[in-house]
Scaffold this motif. Structure first.
Motif, PDB file in Angstrom:
ATOM      1  N   PHE A  51      -5.469   6.789  -9.514  1.00  0.00           N
ATOM      2  CA  PHE A  51      -5.340   8.021 -10.295  1.00  0.00           C
ATOM      3  C   PHE A  51      -5.935   7.865 -11.683  1.00  0.00           C
ATOM      4  O   PHE A  51      -6.428   8.828 -12.257  1.00  0.00           O
ATOM      5  CB  PHE A  51      -3.923   8.608 -10.270  1.00  0.00           C
ATOM      6  CG  PHE A  51      -2.893   7.989 -11.163  1.00  0.00           C
ATOM      7  CD1 PHE A  51      -2.941   8.127 -12.539  1.00  0.00           C
ATOM      8  CD2 PHE A  51      -1.835   7.299 -10.614  1.00  0.00           C
ATOM      9  CE1 PHE A  51      -1.973   7.583 -13.353  1.00  0.00           C
ATOM     10  CE2 PHE A  51      -0.856   6.755 -11.408  1.00  0.00           C
ATOM     11  CZ  PHE A  51      -0.926   6.885 -12.790  1.00  0.00           C
ATOM     12  N   TYR A  60      -9.275  16.087  -9.193  1.00  0.00           N
ATOM     13  CA  TYR A  60      -7.846  16.366  -8.992  1.00  0.00           C
ATOM     14  C   TYR A  60      -7.367  15.948  -7.607  1.00  0.00           C
ATOM     15  O   TYR A  60      -6.268  15.406  -7.460  1.00  0.00           O
ATOM     16  CB  TYR A  60      -7.521  17.843  -9.224  1.00  0.00           C
ATOM     17  CG  TYR A  60      -6.058  18.135  -8.967  1.00  0.00           C
ATOM     18  CD1 TYR A  60      -5.092  17.776  -9.906  1.00  0.00           C
ATOM     19  CD2 TYR A  60      -5.637  18.726  -7.778  1.00  0.00           C
ATOM     20  CE1 TYR A  60      -3.739  18.005  -9.667  1.00  0.00           C
ATOM     21  CE2 TYR A  60      -4.287  18.964  -7.537  1.00  0.00           C
ATOM     22  CZ  TYR A  60      -3.360  18.595  -8.488  1.00  0.00           C
ATOM     23  OH  TYR A  60      -2.020  18.813  -8.244  1.00  0.00           O
ATOM     24  N   GLU A  61      -8.172  16.185  -6.590  1.00  0.00           N
ATOM     25  CA  GLU A  61      -7.744  15.866  -5.223  1.00  0.00           C
ATOM     26  C   GLU A  61      -7.432  14.370  -5.083  1.00  0.00           C
ATOM     27  O   GLU A  61      -6.390  13.988  -4.551  1.00  0.00           O
ATOM     28  CB  GLU A  61      -8.829  16.273  -4.224  1.00  0.00           C
ATOM     29  CG  GLU A  61      -8.386  16.133  -2.789  1.00  0.00           C
ATOM     30  CD  GLU A  61      -9.409  16.676  -1.816  1.00  0.00           C
ATOM     31  OE1 GLU A  61      -9.582  16.037  -0.771  1.00  0.00           O
ATOM     32  OE2 GLU A  61     -10.011  17.729  -2.096  1.00  0.00           O
ATOM     33  N   SER A  64      -4.288  13.341  -7.320  1.00  0.00           N
ATOM     34  CA  SER A  64      -2.966  13.749  -6.844  1.00  0.00           C
ATOM     35  C   SER A  64      -2.665  13.338  -5.406  1.00  0.00           C
ATOM     36  O   SER A  64      -1.608  13.679  -4.891  1.00  0.00           O
ATOM     37  CB  SER A  64      -2.836  15.268  -6.961  1.00  0.00           C
ATOM     38  OG  SER A  64      -3.781  15.904  -6.131  1.00  0.00           O
ATOM     39  N   LYS A  65      -3.533  12.582  -4.788  1.00  0.00           N
ATOM     40  CA  LYS A  65      -3.346  12.284  -3.360  1.00  0.00           C
ATOM     41  C   LYS A  65      -2.076  11.489  -3.061  1.00  0.00           C
ATOM     42  O   LYS A  65      -1.545  11.570  -1.964  1.00  0.00           O
ATOM     43  CB  LYS A  65      -4.569  11.579  -2.779  1.00  0.00           C
ATOM     44  CG  LYS A  65      -4.700  10.123  -3.100  1.00  0.00           C
ATOM     45  CD  LYS A  65      -5.946   9.534  -2.445  1.00  0.00           C
ATOM     46  CE  LYS A  65      -6.007   8.048  -2.711  1.00  0.00           C
ATOM     47  NZ  LYS A  65      -5.626   7.261  -1.579  1.00  0.00           N
ATOM     48  N   PHE A  67       0.780  11.903  -4.874  1.00  0.00           N
ATOM     49  CA  PHE A  67       1.882  12.619  -5.508  1.00  0.00           C
ATOM     50  C   PHE A  67       2.822  13.173  -4.441  1.00  0.00           C
ATOM     51  O   PHE A  67       2.380  13.593  -3.372  1.00  0.00           O
ATOM     52  CB  PHE A  67       1.366  13.815  -6.321  1.00  0.00           C
ATOM     53  CG  PHE A  67       0.726  13.471  -7.628  1.00  0.00           C
ATOM     54  CD1 PHE A  67       0.496  12.170  -8.032  1.00  0.00           C
ATOM     55  CD2 PHE A  67       0.331  14.483  -8.477  1.00  0.00           C
ATOM     56  CE1 PHE A  67      -0.101  11.874  -9.252  1.00  0.00           C
ATOM     57  CE2 PHE A  67      -0.265  14.209  -9.701  1.00  0.00           C
ATOM     58  CZ  PHE A  67      -0.472  12.905 -10.084  1.00  0.00           C
ATOM     59  N   LYS A  72       3.174  17.452  -7.246  1.00  0.00           N
ATOM     60  CA  LYS A  72       1.995  18.321  -7.135  1.00  0.00           C
ATOM     61  C   LYS A  72       2.288  19.714  -7.679  1.00  0.00           C
ATOM     62  O   LYS A  72       1.420  20.337  -8.281  1.00  0.00           O
ATOM     63  CB  LYS A  72       1.522  18.423  -5.683  1.00  0.00           C
ATOM     64  CG  LYS A  72       0.786  17.205  -5.213  1.00  0.00           C
ATOM     65  CD  LYS A  72       0.320  17.370  -3.778  1.00  0.00           C
ATOM     66  CE  LYS A  72      -0.325  16.093  -3.284  1.00  0.00           C
ATOM     67  NZ  LYS A  72      -0.742  16.193  -1.883  1.00  0.00           N
ATOM     68  N   LEU A  75       2.441  19.247 -11.562  1.00  0.00           N
ATOM     69  CA  LEU A  75       1.149  18.880 -12.154  1.00  0.00           C
ATOM     70  C   LEU A  75       0.056  19.340 -11.196  1.00  0.00           C
ATOM     71  O   LEU A  75      -0.578  18.555 -10.501  1.00  0.00           O
ATOM     72  CB  LEU A  75       1.069  17.373 -12.416  1.00  0.00           C
ATOM     73  CG  LEU A  75      -0.165  16.838 -13.133  1.00  0.00           C
ATOM     74  CD1 LEU A  75      -0.465  17.605 -14.414  1.00  0.00           C
ATOM     75  CD2 LEU A  75       0.010  15.366 -13.461  1.00  0.00           C
ATOM     76  N   ASN A  76      -0.143  20.662 -11.173  1.00  0.00           N
ATOM     77  CA  ASN A  76      -1.143  21.237 -10.278  1.00  0.00           C
ATOM     78  C   ASN A  76      -2.543  21.109 -10.894  1.00  0.00           C
ATOM     79  O   ASN A  76      -2.708  20.583 -11.993  1.00  0.00           O
ATOM     80  CB  ASN A  76      -0.805  22.700  -9.954  1.00  0.00           C
ATOM     81  CG  ASN A  76      -0.700  23.551 -11.205  1.00  0.00           C
ATOM     82  OD1 ASN A  76      -1.391  23.341 -12.196  1.00  0.00           O
ATOM     83  ND2 ASN A  76       0.196  24.527 -11.169  1.00  0.00           N
ATOM     84  N   GLU A  77      -3.532  21.600 -10.187  1.00  0.00           N
ATOM     85  CA  GLU A  77      -4.918  21.448 -10.638  1.00  0.00           C
ATOM     86  C   GLU A  77      -5.176  22.141 -11.981  1.00  0.00           C
ATOM     87  O   GLU A  77      -5.908  21.638 -12.826  1.00  0.00           O
ATOM     88  CB  GLU A  77      -5.887  21.971  -9.570  1.00  0.00           C
ATOM     89  CG  GLU A  77      -7.329  21.617  -9.884  1.00  0.00           C
ATOM     90  CD  GLU A  77      -8.249  21.816  -8.709  1.00  0.00           C
ATOM     91  OE1 GLU A  77      -9.439  21.461  -8.849  1.00  0.00           O
ATOM     92  OE2 GLU A  77      -7.818  22.325  -7.650  1.00  0.00           O
ATOM     93  N   PHE A  80      -3.801  19.968 -14.639  1.00  0.00           N
ATOM     94  CA  PHE A  80      -4.676  18.807 -14.724  1.00  0.00           C
ATOM     95  C   PHE A  80      -5.847  19.101 -15.658  1.00  0.00           C
ATOM     96  O   PHE A  80      -6.160  18.315 -16.546  1.00  0.00           O
ATOM     97  CB  PHE A  80      -5.174  18.443 -13.316  1.00  0.00           C
ATOM     98  CG  PHE A  80      -6.195  17.337 -13.258  1.00  0.00           C
ATOM     99  CD1 PHE A  80      -5.818  16.016 -13.463  1.00  0.00           C
ATOM    100  CD2 PHE A  80      -7.520  17.611 -12.950  1.00  0.00           C
ATOM    101  CE1 PHE A  80      -6.759  14.986 -13.374  1.00  0.00           C
ATOM    102  CE2 PHE A  80      -8.458  16.603 -12.866  1.00  0.00           C
ATOM    103  CZ  PHE A  80      -8.076  15.293 -13.076  1.00  0.00           C
TER     104      PHE A  80
END
Length: 154
Positions: A51, A60-61, A64-65, A67, A72, A75-77, A80
Motif C-alpha cells: 500500500f 487506489y485499487e 486498498s486490496k 482493506f 474500504k 477510506l474510499n477512492e 484517497f
C-alpha cells in the motif's frame, strides 16, 4: 540373500522416514522460537509495502486490496484522492524497502496494531505508519500516516 536385501531396504526406508520426522520437528521448534513481532510481520510486511508503493503510483485499487470492507467504506477512492494523495505530495515518494517494524500491540483479541517507521524523499525525519490488522482475515482495519511535515500542515 534376497531376504537380506529386503530387510536392508526396509531399514534404510525407516532411517529416512525418521530423518524426515526430525526435520519437521526442527521446523516447528524454529517457528515457536519466533517473537510475536516476527510472526505477525511475516504476513503484514508485504501488505504494508504494497500500500505504500501504491500511494506513489496513485493506484487506489492496489492500495486498498488488503482493506476490510469497513476500511474500504471509510477510506474510499474519493477520500484517497482528497486526503492521501496530498499527503504523498507533501512528504514525497516512499523509499522502497525502508520501512522498519517498531512495535506491535494487541488492540483486542481480534486486532493487532503495528507501527512502522519509513523514509520518504521529501521528509528529512522518519514517517510513522500505523496499521491495525484483523488477525483472523489478515485485512487492514485502520491506517494512519504521520510525520513532522504532516503535523505542520494541520
Amino acid at each position: 540373500m534376497r531376504s537380506n536385501r529386503i530387510i536392508l531396504i526396509i531399514i534404510i526406508a525407516l532411517m529416512f522416514s525418521s530423518l524426515i520426522g526430525c526435520n519437521s520437528e526442527n521446523e516447528q521448534v524454529n517457528d515457536n522460537m519466533k517473537t510475536p513481532e516476527e510472526t505477525v510481520s511475516s504476513w503484514t510486511d508485504e501488505i504494508v509495502e504494497n500500500f505504500l508503493i501504491s500511494i506513489d503510483k496513485k493506484d487506489y485499487e492496489s492500495f486498498s486490496k488488503d482493506f476490510s470492507e469497513s476500511m474500504k467504506s471509510h477510506l474510499n477512492e474519493k477520500m484517497f484522492k482528497e486526503q492521501v494523495l496530498p499527503i504523498s505530495e507533501l512528504i514525497g515518494e516512499y523509499i522502497k524497502g525502508s520501512k522498519k517494524l517498531l512495535t506491535t500491540e494487541e488492540v483486542d483479541e481480534n486486532n493487532i496494531k503495528l507501527i512502522y517507521s519509513s523514509d520518504y524523499s521529501n521528509e528529512k525525519n522518519e514517517v510513522i505508519v500505523t496499521t491495525v490488522f484483523d488477525k483472523d482475515n489478515q485485512l487492514i482495519e485502520g491506517l494512519f500516516i504521520n510525520s513532522e511535515k504532516i503535523q505542520n500542515m494541520q
